[in-house]
Design an enzyme around this catalytic site. Structure first.
Site, short mmCIF file in Angstrom:
data_model
loop_
_atom_site.label_atom_id
_atom_site.label_comp_id
_atom_site.label_asym_id
_atom_site.label_seq_id
_atom_site.Cartn_x
_atom_site.Cartn_y
_atom_site.Cartn_z
N SER A 1 -10.96 -0.92 3.02
CA SER A 1 -10.24 -1.05 4.30
C SER A 1 -9.88 0.33 4.81
CB SER A 1 -8.94 -1.84 4.12
OG SER A 1 -9.20 -3.12 3.63
N ARG B 1 0.83 -1.22 0.00
CA ARG B 1 0.00 0.00 0.00
C ARG B 1 0.86 1.27 0.00
NH1 ARG B 1 -3.06 -3.64 -0.85
NH2 ARG B 1 -5.16 -3.91 0.00
N GLU C 1 -5.41 3.71 5.91
CA GLU C 1 -5.13 3.53 4.48
C GLU C 1 -5.79 4.65 3.69
OE1 GLU C 1 -5.89 -0.36 2.29
OE2 GLU C 1 -6.92 1.09 1.03
#
Ligand code: FAD
Ligand code: EPU
Length: 332
Positions: free
Chosen positions: A224, A156, A320
């Site tokens: 998420s 990520r 995130e």
């Protein structure tokens, strides 16, 4: 003020001071000259962005379209406009019998945003296929192309979230997809699909995602909310003594990744609500807005989760999603 409610998947009724639509790469220079030194935010489809309140800067919304295919002996080469929808692109590849992206089906958002957080799902991260990324340098006002090996891809993460943040507007991504396709079926629900075709994997991923993750068209969310934390082996062994069933994925001999959803669920947050914001009853890592939620409620819930995880597990959760307040990004 311009409403952003329909421009980000969380759907809070926030606005921006101004919005600039850029229809083509050739318009970049002229359109961006209006920005001067005022704060701005580049927006794709807003599926990893939450506008918590009215944003006092300018939202820049590009529309760089097009898919160009060429071939080498070993690879399909695809140059794809940054504003193409990711899932439509995956479908396009499936229809043209170009296989590899099936594990990444149904991820919301644009092609241009994909390398930024190195999107990943069901055992694959997009870095596997990125050959080069083309971008416009907003400071130098020049066009560049960066090789995959210089993109500093990680879980990520990439150079676009770090050194090139607020500096690079991605205009297209060039993918190299090997012609000798081999399916990736080691992740969770895909196990035991060793003989599967790309279409089988595609269908399975779509089915699992539809079942597990709330559809932003029905209930506001950004996937998420937190990243899965990576911790060292010593800390993991200590946690295992208290929580013998703690799940983990081995990253290296020294570190493991822990599903944040599991940590959050153990602390009783799954299904918890603050006003119109909730920790999803089917997936603890997804925070939602039922249409009546506010940015304040979201911050309150997210901060409560982060604090509880720190206290109980000594693990620092990192969000995130990009949280945008009135002056720009907010850190939890
Ligand atoms: P935005 O939210 O618009 O932008 C994200 C970031 O990229 C921002 O910092 C923005 O400034 C920047 N940006 C966007 N376009 C450009 C550009 N052209 N140039 C420079 N900067 C740009 N992610 C995964 O990795 N895996 C998943 O499985 C996954 N599942 C999801 C499921 C759901 C239901 C939702 C809502 C989200 C999910 N996500 C997942 C997160 C999201 O889909 C990805 O992060 C996606 O890449 C975001 O694309 P976007 O265009 O909506 O980005
Ligand atoms: N789990 C729980 N409670 C829950 C949900 C999950 O305890 O409510 C535990 C289970 O042990 C489960 C594990 O968490 O086995 C992993 O769950 P899941 O397979 O749903 O994956 P995830 O770790 O929650 C990650 C990505 C997703 C990606 C999936 C599939 C991150 C932050 N998230 O989720 O990406 O789609 O794996 O590969 O890495 C996103 O980035 O927005 C996103 C949705």
């Amino acid at each position: 003020m311009y409403s952003l409610a329909s421009l980000h998947s969380f759907g809070f009724p926030s606005s921006a001071k101004a919005i600039v639509f850029i229809k083509a790469v050739s318009e970049l220079q002229v359109q961006l000259s209006h920005l001067d030194n005022s704060p701005f935010y580049i927006l794709g489809e807003g599926s990893n962005t939450v506008f918590l309140e009215d944003y006092l800067g300018t939202v820049v919304s590009p529309a760089f379209m097009g898919i160009e295919l060429s071939n080498t002996d070993t690879h399909y080469m695809l140059e794809v406009g940054a504003s193409e929808n990711w899932h439509q692109f995956v479908l396009w590849c499936m229809e043209h019998q170009i296989y590899g992206f099936e594990n990444l089906a149904l991820i919301p958002g644009t092609v241009g945003a994909a390398p930024i957080q190195n999107i990943g799902a069901y055992g694959i991260e997009v870095e596997r296929f990125v050959h080069r990324v083309k971008y416009f340098d907003l400071e130098e006002k020049t066009h560049h192309s960066i090789a995959s090996s210089d993109c500093e891809f990680a879980y990520r993460d990439s150079v676009f979230k770090n050194k090139l943040a607020n500096k690079a507007m991605i205009t297209s991504v060039i993918f190299a997809i090997p012609k000798n396709w081999r399916g990736v079926t080691h992740y969770g629900e895909l196990q035991h699909m060793e003989k599967a075709t790309a279409l089988d994997i595609f269908k399975k991923v779509v089915e699992v995602r539809r079942c597990k993750l709330p559809d932003p068209a029905t209930i506001g969310n950004a996937g998420s909310f937190f990243k899965n934390p990576v911790i060292n082996m010593r800390q993991f062994t200590q946690l295992q003594q208290v929580w013998p069933s703690i799940p983990s994925y081995l990253i290296s001999t020294e570190s493991v990744k822990i599903p944040a959803a599991w940590l959050i669920e153990q602390l009783g947050f799954k299904g918890k609500k603050i006003g119109g914001v909730a920790c999803h009853p089917k997936h603890a890592l997804v925070l939602t807005n039922d249409g009546s939620g506010t940015g304040k409620q979201l911050l309150q819930l997210a901060r409560a989760i982060k604090l509880a995880v720190r206290r109980e597990f000594s693990i620092e959760l990192e969000n995130e999603v990009r949280l945008i307040g009135k002056n720009g990004p907010i850190i939890l």
